[in-house]
Design a protein around this motif. Structure first.
Motif, PDB file in Angstrom:
ATOM      1  N   GLY A 108     -35.707 -11.941  25.597  1.00 23.36           N
ATOM      2  CA  GLY A 108     -35.202 -12.289  24.583  1.00 23.36           C
ATOM      3  C   GLY A 108     -36.064 -12.772  23.458  1.00 23.36           C
ATOM      4  N   LEU A 109     -35.722 -13.390  22.514  1.00 28.28           N
ATOM      5  CA  LEU A 109     -36.550 -14.105  21.572  1.00 28.28           C
ATOM      6  C   LEU A 109     -36.121 -15.728  21.569  1.00 28.28           C
ATOM      7  N   VAL A 110     -36.917 -16.360  20.614  1.00 29.61           N
ATOM      8  CA  VAL A 110     -36.485 -17.697  20.453  1.00 29.61           C
ATOM      9  C   VAL A 110     -35.732 -17.827  19.271  1.00 29.61           C
ATOM     10  N   ARG A 111     -34.914 -18.726  19.222  1.00 28.19           N
ATOM     11  CA  ARG A 111     -33.983 -18.741  18.363  1.00 28.19           C
ATOM     12  C   ARG A 111     -34.036 -20.373  17.717  1.00 28.19           C
ATOM     13  N   ILE A 112     -34.604 -20.529  16.176  1.00 34.27           N
ATOM     14  CA  ILE A 112     -34.640 -21.742  15.737  1.00 34.27           C
ATOM     15  C   ILE A 112     -33.584 -21.912  14.556  1.00 34.27           C
ATOM     16  N   GLY A 113     -32.905 -22.947  14.387  1.00 34.30           N
ATOM     17  CA  GLY A 113     -31.984 -23.064  13.567  1.00 34.30           C
ATOM     18  C   GLY A 113     -31.953 -24.539  12.863  1.00 34.30           C
ATOM     19  N   PHE A 114     -31.815 -24.478  11.618  1.00 31.80           N
ATOM     20  CA  PHE A 114     -31.697 -25.980  10.770  1.00 31.80           C
ATOM     21  C   PHE A 114     -30.561 -25.978  10.146  1.00 31.80           C
ATOM     22  N   THR A 115     -30.229 -27.247   9.857  1.00 26.57           N
ATOM     23  CA  THR A 115     -29.058 -27.782   9.263  1.00 26.57           C
ATOM     24  C   THR A 115     -29.328 -28.646   8.132  1.00 26.57           C
ATOM     25  N   HIS A 116     -28.017 -29.255   7.536  1.00 27.21           N
ATOM     26  CA  HIS A 116     -28.287 -30.116   6.410  1.00 27.21           C
ATOM     27  C   HIS A 116     -28.888 -31.534   6.949  1.00 27.21           C
ATOM     28  N   TYR A 117     -28.935 -31.807   8.122  1.00 29.38           N
ATOM     29  CA  TYR A 117     -29.382 -32.986   8.681  1.00 29.38           C
ATOM     30  C   TYR A 117     -30.947 -32.723   9.148  1.00 29.38           C
ATOM     31  N   THR A 118     -31.662 -31.852   8.990  1.00 26.03           N
ATOM     32  CA  THR A 118     -32.787 -31.375   9.365  1.00 26.03           C
ATOM     33  C   THR A 118     -33.786 -31.931   8.337  1.00 26.03           C
ATOM     34  N   THR A 119     -34.922 -32.501   8.621  1.00 26.64           N
ATOM     35  CA  THR A 119     -35.748 -33.076   7.628  1.00 26.64           C
ATOM     36  C   THR A 119     -36.949 -32.020   7.239  1.00 26.64           C
ATOM     37  N   ILE A 120     -37.472 -32.262   5.751  1.00 24.68           N
ATOM     38  CA  ILE A 120     -38.586 -31.077   5.644  1.00 24.68           C
ATOM     39  C   ILE A 120     -39.800 -31.591   7.014  1.00 24.68           C
ATOM     40  N   ASP A 121     -39.991 -33.102   7.155  1.00 24.76           N
ATOM     41  CA  ASP A 121     -41.095 -33.389   8.136  1.00 24.76           C
ATOM     42  C   ASP A 121     -40.695 -32.702   9.558  1.00 24.76           C
ATOM     43  N   GLU A 122     -39.413 -32.579   9.991  1.00 23.83           N
ATOM     44  CA  GLU A 122     -39.068 -31.897  11.158  1.00 23.83           C
ATOM     45  C   GLU A 122     -39.568 -30.287  11.014  1.00 23.83           C
ATOM     46  N   VAL A 123     -39.356 -29.497  10.005  1.00 24.62           N
ATOM     47  CA  VAL A 123     -39.812 -28.305   9.797  1.00 24.62           C
ATOM     48  C   VAL A 123     -41.279 -28.249   9.916  1.00 24.62           C
ATOM     49  N   ASP A 124     -41.902 -29.086   9.235  1.00 23.64           N
ATOM     50  CA  ASP A 124     -43.342 -29.235   9.426  1.00 23.64           C
ATOM     51  C   ASP A 124     -43.877 -29.345  10.738  1.00 23.64           C
ATOM     52  N   ARG A 125     -43.355 -30.433  11.271  1.00 22.14           N
ATOM     53  CA  ARG A 125     -43.653 -30.750  12.770  1.00 22.14           C
ATOM     54  C   ARG A 125     -43.419 -29.498  13.517  1.00 22.14           C
ATOM     55  N   LEU A 126     -42.475 -28.775  13.466  1.00 20.68           N
ATOM     56  CA  LEU A 126     -42.194 -27.547  14.097  1.00 20.68           C
ATOM     57  C   LEU A 126     -43.234 -26.538  13.882  1.00 20.68           C
ATOM     58  N   LEU A 127     -43.728 -26.215  12.621  1.00 17.01           N
ATOM     59  CA  LEU A 127     -44.570 -25.365  12.322  1.00 17.01           C
ATOM     60  C   LEU A 127     -45.972 -25.828  12.975  1.00 17.01           C
ATOM     61  N   GLU A 128     -46.548 -26.770  12.936  1.00 18.68           N
ATOM     62  CA  GLU A 128     -47.663 -27.304  13.401  1.00 18.68           C
ATOM     63  C   GLU A 128     -47.455 -27.120  14.975  1.00 18.68           C
ATOM     64  N   ALA A 129     -46.261 -27.170  15.749  1.00 19.76           N
ATOM     65  CA  ALA A 129     -46.357 -27.094  17.099  1.00 19.76           C
ATOM     66  C   ALA A 129     -46.568 -25.571  17.340  1.00 19.76           C
ATOM     67  N   LEU A 130     -45.737 -24.774  16.565  1.00 20.90           N
ATOM     68  CA  LEU A 130     -45.815 -23.147  16.685  1.00 20.90           C
ATOM     69  C   LEU A 130     -47.453 -22.644  16.370  1.00 20.90           C
ATOM     70  N   ALA A 131     -47.936 -23.475  15.694  1.00 17.79           N
ATOM     71  CA  ALA A 131     -49.395 -23.037  15.184  1.00 17.79           C
ATOM     72  C   ALA A 131     -50.221 -23.511  16.655  1.00 17.79           C
ATOM     73  N   GLY A 132     -49.885 -24.759  17.155  1.00 18.84           N
ATOM     74  CA  GLY A 132     -50.605 -25.117  18.394  1.00 18.84           C
ATOM     75  C   GLY A 132     -50.432 -24.345  19.700  1.00 18.84           C
ATOM     76  N   LEU A 133     -49.245 -23.364  19.600  1.00 21.06           N
ATOM     77  CA  LEU A 133     -49.339 -22.596  20.725  1.00 21.06           C
ATOM     78  C   LEU A 133     -49.880 -21.545  20.830  1.00 21.06           C
ATOM     79  N   ARG A 134     -50.887 -21.266  19.733  1.00 22.89           N
ATOM     80  CA  ARG A 134     -51.637 -19.969  19.646  1.00 22.89           C
ATOM     81  C   ARG A 134     -53.034 -20.348  20.772  1.00 22.89           C
ATOM     82  N   GLN A 135     -53.420 -21.739  20.872  1.00 26.29           N
ATOM     83  CA  GLN A 135     -54.402 -21.895  21.780  1.00 26.29           C
ATOM     84  C   GLN A 135     -53.804 -21.681  23.237  1.00 26.29           C
ATOM     85  N   SER A 136     -52.630 -21.342  23.669  1.00 27.26           N
ATOM     86  CA  SER A 136     -52.144 -21.761  24.934  1.00 27.26           C
ATOM     87  C   SER A 136     -52.094 -20.404  25.632  1.00 27.26           C
ATOM     88  N   TYR A 137     -52.516 -19.222  25.099  1.00 24.50           N
ATOM     89  CA  TYR A 137     -52.641 -17.936  25.678  1.00 24.50           C
ATOM     90  C   TYR A 137     -53.880 -17.323  25.551  1.00 24.50           C
TER      91      TYR A 137
END
Length: 162
Positions: A133-162
């Motif tokens: 399958g795939l990875v499912r990511i969802g946001f809702t009205h109580y998600t913050t912009i900082d949490e979106v940025d933190r997720l993007l940073e974590a996803l960017a960091g996964l690049r070095q993992s393979y």
């Protein structure tokens, strides 16, 4: 009419198949009350409509932020429409890392996503993404912009993992 014998002949009660799920009705009432509490207005309906509009607008902002960031990560593939009117839910894959491993790594960082087919087995088969399958990511009205940025940073960091 097709119905249970003790049910009335006329609707809508003829469609009742037994005792109503009162706990579910209480849950729906609580959810509507919560959402109405997010909005402003003179009536419950007005507050609910205001809340839904505000939530839709805010979730669109979160989605735009995520889409702009994910577009900078060439090791991540986004499935589904890249922009426009869509739910703030995204299906992605990270090159070289299984969906389960991505979810596990993000979970260790306190970010909770879902991996697998998430009950869309046919879609995953058509995309050639079963069994992992795939990875499912969802946001809702109580998600913050900082949490979106933190997720993007974590996803960017996964690049070095393979």
């Amino acid at each position: 009419p097709y119905k249970l014998v003790p049910a009335p002949t006329d609707g809508p009660a003829k469609w009742e198949t037994g005792t109503q799920s009162f706990e579910s009705l209480a849950g729906v009432t609580a959810a509507v009350d919560y959402l109405a509490g997010v909005g402003v207005g003179a009536s419950r309906r007005a507050r609910l409509l205001d809340a839904m509009g505000a939530i839709q607008e805010y979730e669109a902002e979160l989605s735009e932020r995520f889409l702009a960031g994910i577009g900078q990560l060439d090791h991540i593939r986004l499935y589904g429409p890249p922009a426009g009117r869509r739910a703030p839910t995204f299906a992605i894959e990270v090159a070289g890392i299984s969906a389960a491993d991505v979810a596990r790594r993000l979970g260790k960082l306190g970010m909770f996503v879902w991996d697998g087919h998430y009950y869309a087995v046919t879609v995953m088969n058509v995309l050639g993404k079963e069994p992992g399958g795939l990875v499912r990511i969802g946001f809702t009205h109580y998600t913050t912009i900082d949490e979106v940025d933190r997720l993007l940073e974590a996803l960017a960091g996964l690049r070095q993992s393979y």
